[in-house]
Write an enzyme that holds these catalytic residues in place. Structure first.
Site, PDB file in Angstrom:
ATOM      1  CB  THR A   1      -6.390 -22.111 -34.002  1.00 45.19           C
ATOM      2  OG1 THR A   1      -5.235 -21.657 -34.699  1.00 45.19           O
ATOM      3  CG2 THR A   1      -6.549 -23.607 -34.149  1.00 45.19           C
TER       4      THR A   1
ATOM      5  CD  GLN B   1      -7.232 -30.392 -25.738  1.00 47.01           C
ATOM      6  OE1 GLN B   1      -6.864 -30.592 -26.895  1.00 47.01           O
ATOM      7  NE2 GLN B   1      -7.189 -29.213 -25.171  1.00 47.01           N
TER       8      GLN B   1
ATOM      9  CB  ALA C   1     -15.689 -20.988 -22.987  1.00 44.83           C
TER      10      ALA C   1
ATOM     11  CD  GLN D   1       3.909 -32.086 -33.192  1.00 45.02           C
ATOM     12  OE1 GLN D   1       3.597 -33.166 -33.680  1.00 45.02           O
ATOM     13  NE2 GLN D   1       4.015 -30.988 -33.908  1.00 45.02           N
TER      14      GLN D   1
ATOM     15  CD  GLU E   1      -7.998 -26.962 -34.165  1.00 42.15           C
ATOM     16  OE1 GLU E   1      -9.066 -27.391 -33.694  1.00 42.15           O
ATOM     17  OE2 GLU E   1      -6.990 -26.718 -33.481  1.00 42.15           O
TER      18      GLU E   1
ATOM     19  N   GLY F   1      -9.548 -19.849 -24.114  1.00 41.89           N
ATOM     20  CA  GLY F   1      -8.224 -19.590 -24.674  1.00 41.89           C
ATOM     21  C   GLY F   1      -7.114 -19.881 -23.689  1.00 41.89           C
ATOM     22  CG  ASP F   2      -4.354 -22.757 -23.923  1.00 44.49           C
ATOM     23  OD1 ASP F   2      -4.920 -23.040 -22.853  1.00 44.49           O
ATOM     24  OD2 ASP F   2      -4.207 -23.560 -24.860  1.00 44.49           O
TER      25      ASP F   2
ATOM     26  CB  ALA G   1      -1.709 -17.520 -27.101  1.00 43.19           C
TER      27      ALA G   1
HETATM   28  P1  FAD Z   1     -13.704 -22.911 -20.187  1.00 44.03           P
HETATM   29  O1  FAD Z   1     -14.891 -23.676 -20.628  1.00 44.03           O
HETATM   30  O2  FAD Z   1     -13.906 -21.488 -19.850  1.00 44.03           O
HETATM   31  O3  FAD Z   1     -13.066 -23.689 -18.948  1.00 44.03           O
HETATM   32  C1  FAD Z   1     -11.737 -23.384 -18.512  1.00 44.03           C
HETATM   33  C2  FAD Z   1     -11.535 -23.888 -17.082  1.00 44.03           C
HETATM   34  O4  FAD Z   1     -12.269 -23.053 -16.184  1.00 44.03           O
HETATM   35  C3  FAD Z   1     -12.032 -25.313 -16.819  1.00 44.03           C
HETATM   36  O5  FAD Z   1     -11.199 -25.870 -15.844  1.00 44.03           O
HETATM   37  C4  FAD Z   1     -13.432 -25.099 -16.287  1.00 44.03           C
HETATM   38  O6  FAD Z   1     -13.859 -26.197 -15.489  1.00 44.03           O
HETATM   39  C5  FAD Z   1     -13.219 -23.827 -15.464  1.00 44.03           C
HETATM   40  N1  FAD Z   1     -14.433 -22.995 -15.363  1.00 44.03           N
HETATM   41  C6  FAD Z   1     -15.250 -22.607 -16.364  1.00 44.03           C
HETATM   42  N2  FAD Z   1     -16.241 -21.846 -15.884  1.00 44.03           N
HETATM   43  C7  FAD Z   1     -16.029 -21.726 -14.553  1.00 44.03           C
HETATM   44  C8  FAD Z   1     -16.701 -21.053 -13.483  1.00 44.03           C
HETATM   45  N3  FAD Z   1     -17.805 -20.349 -13.689  1.00 44.03           N
HETATM   46  N4  FAD Z   1     -16.195 -21.168 -12.231  1.00 44.03           N
HETATM   47  C9  FAD Z   1     -15.081 -21.896 -11.982  1.00 44.03           C
HETATM   48  N5  FAD Z   1     -14.406 -22.545 -12.966  1.00 44.03           N
HETATM   49  C10 FAD Z   1     -14.863 -22.454 -14.219  1.00 44.03           C
HETATM   50  N6  FAD Z   1      -6.915 -22.175 -27.418  1.00 44.03           N
HETATM   51  C11 FAD Z   1      -6.583 -21.043 -28.070  1.00 44.03           C
HETATM   52  O7  FAD Z   1      -5.919 -20.162 -27.481  1.00 44.03           O
HETATM   53  N7  FAD Z   1      -6.970 -20.825 -29.381  1.00 44.03           N
HETATM   54  C12 FAD Z   1      -7.723 -21.741 -30.064  1.00 44.03           C
HETATM   55  O8  FAD Z   1      -8.065 -21.522 -31.222  1.00 44.03           O
HETATM   56  C13 FAD Z   1      -8.095 -22.955 -29.409  1.00 44.03           C
HETATM   57  N8  FAD Z   1      -8.843 -23.890 -30.025  1.00 44.03           N
HETATM   58  C14 FAD Z   1      -9.265 -25.006 -29.339  1.00 44.03           C
HETATM   59  C15 FAD Z   1     -10.103 -25.933 -29.975  1.00 44.03           C
HETATM   60  C16 FAD Z   1     -10.554 -27.068 -29.304  1.00 44.03           C
HETATM   61  C17 FAD Z   1     -11.474 -28.033 -30.006  1.00 44.03           C
HETATM   62  C18 FAD Z   1     -10.134 -27.301 -27.956  1.00 44.03           C
HETATM   63  C19 FAD Z   1     -10.592 -28.542 -27.214  1.00 44.03           C
HETATM   64  C20 FAD Z   1      -9.290 -26.405 -27.331  1.00 44.03           C
HETATM   65  C21 FAD Z   1      -8.862 -25.237 -27.990  1.00 44.03           C
HETATM   66  N9  FAD Z   1      -8.030 -24.284 -27.388  1.00 44.03           N
HETATM   67  C22 FAD Z   1      -7.667 -23.138 -28.050  1.00 44.03           C
HETATM   68  C23 FAD Z   1      -7.527 -24.515 -26.030  1.00 44.03           C
HETATM   69  C24 FAD Z   1      -8.463 -23.933 -24.963  1.00 44.03           C
HETATM   70  O9  FAD Z   1      -8.509 -22.540 -25.082  1.00 44.03           O
HETATM   71  C25 FAD Z   1      -7.905 -24.367 -23.610  1.00 44.03           C
HETATM   72  O10 FAD Z   1      -8.136 -25.742 -23.418  1.00 44.03           O
HETATM   73  C26 FAD Z   1      -8.355 -23.534 -22.425  1.00 44.03           C
HETATM   74  O11 FAD Z   1      -7.462 -23.826 -21.348  1.00 44.03           O
HETATM   75  C27 FAD Z   1      -9.771 -23.849 -21.940  1.00 44.03           C
HETATM   76  O12 FAD Z   1     -10.691 -23.436 -22.838  1.00 44.03           O
HETATM   77  P2  FAD Z   1     -12.275 -23.728 -22.643  1.00 44.03           P
HETATM   78  O13 FAD Z   1     -12.932 -22.985 -23.722  1.00 44.03           O
HETATM   79  O14 FAD Z   1     -12.516 -25.186 -22.492  1.00 44.03           O
HETATM   80  O15 FAD Z   1     -12.513 -22.980 -21.225  1.00 44.03           O
END
Ligand code: FAD
Length: 296
Positions: free
Chosen positions: A48, A179, A127, A215, A17, A108-109, A51
């Site tokens: 990636t 993660q 997502a 870090q 990545e 996303g964060d 944000a």
């Molecule tokens: P989701 O799957 O949407 O989940 C987020 C939270 O919401 C979880 O707590 C979930 O349980 C909850 N949730 C989901 N759906 C519902 C619902 N219907 N009702 C209630 N709660 C719900 N971030 C970036 O900004 N850019 C990147 O390029 C990036 N790359 C990443 C790559 C990997 C491999 C990983 C593991 C993470 C990456 N991240 C990145 C970080 C990621 O965006 C964060 O971890 C973010 O906080 C959660 O993303 P997610 O896609 O898992 O979210």
């Protein structure tokens, strides 16, 4: 090449990545890093998405260039943050026009300074919604998503997080990347819980070699991963010595990878932070075991 096909043909996959650099010099450095990792024959490399869509142009540029020039398959990250549905539609069409076949669908964060993620009324709330939208628009694309072996920090409970993951996969996700984690038992327990919950897509392990004590504490605080006490003790014992910390980090990640390979992991995904030294050192130690499993 669709990543899901590669997983079925030759797992464990090996992937790296990167994040899009800020300026041209950074881009040249990154191309050199990618070249230096080529001898390990990665299955794909991922880019990636910054944000708040802050790297939209740079992510697309880098992904398109990797696809066109490098001979390595790219995986484009895409997030919901601050994008309308129409914007996401345009981005996905653009990726498709550049013959990109793999997208990692993420919530996303939030941008720096914003504590919590807030969905736009004309955007996506999570997502799952993003993955469902892309699946309907371009059924042939291969879609990945994130998963959280130690539970996402905002989830109401581990069960709720797993329910959400199941819904996300059912929306059309082909594979998952975890993660970062440091204890393989957390990964194995999570993989078992996924199977019990009916989440059957391949789960790729996210590996981050520790390069600095400060870090790694910051990253684990953000994402909710734990550092096992024995690893933390080893890191803290040498924390002012960069080379020694790196040595501890490479050793731990190597042991993690060897054990994961033995236990039939679908893939190893390295969070490289755009550097190659640690990842190359780990690859040297695991390549013969990978070759036995994959025939590569
Ligand atoms: P989701 O799957 O949407 O989940 C987020 C939270 O919401 C979880 O707590 C979930 O349980 C909850 N949730 C989901 N759906 C519902 C619902 N219907 N009702 C209630 N709660 C719900 N971030 C970036 O900004 N850019 C990147 O390029 C990036 N790359 C990443 C790559 C990997 C491999 C990983 C593991 C993470 C990456 N991240 C990145 C970080 C990621 O965006 C964060 O971890 C973010 O906080 C959660 O993303 P997610 O896609 O898992 O979210």
């Amino acid at each position: 090449m669709r990543i899901i096909d590669e997983i079925f043909e030759r797992s464990p996959t090996l992937s790296f990545e990167f994040f899009p650099p800020r300026d041209d010099i950074g881009f040249w450095d990154l191309y050199r890093t990618i070249e230096s990792l080529k001898p390990s024959s990665p299955s794909y490399v991922s880019v990636t998405y910054g944000a708040g869509g802050s790297t939209r142009k740079k992510t697309l540029e880098l992904v398109a260039r990797i696809k066109r020039d490098s001979g390595i398959e790219p995986l484009a990250h895409l997030t919901c943050v601050e994008h309308t549905r129409a914007e996401i539609g345009d981005i996905v069409d653009d990726l498709k026009n550049h013959r990109v076949e793999n997208i990692l669908c993420l919530r996303g964060d939030p941008p720096e300074g914003q504590g919590r993620f807030t969905a736009r009324p004309d955007g996506f709330a999570n997502a799952r919604e993003l993955a469902g939208f892309i699946r309907d628009r371009h059924p042939s694309l291969c879609l990945g998503a994130a998963c959280h072996p130690e539970t996402h920090p905002e989830a109401a409970s581990p069960e709720a997080d797993l329910d959400n993951l199941k819904r996300k996969v059912d929306a059309g996700v082909n594979f998952l990347i975890t993660q970062l984690f440091f204890g393989n038992d957390d990964f194995y327990r999570f993989r078992d819980r996924c199977a019990q919950a009916g989440v059957f897509v391949p789960i790729i392990a996210g590996i981050m070699p520790v390069l600095s004590a400060k870090q790694i504490k910051r990253f684990t605080n953000m994402c909710g991963a734990a550092i096992p006490p024995d690893l933390l003790t080893k890191i803290e014992a040498v924390e002012d010595d960069t080379d020694a910390v790196r040595h501890v980090g490479v050793l731990h990640a190597t042991e993690q990878c060897l054990d994961l390979i033995e236990n039939d992991v679908a893939g190893l995904h390295f969070y490289t932070l755009n550097r190659s030294t640690a990842t190359r050192a780990i690859f040297q130690q695991i390549k013969s075991r990978l070759a036995v499993k994959t025939g590569r």
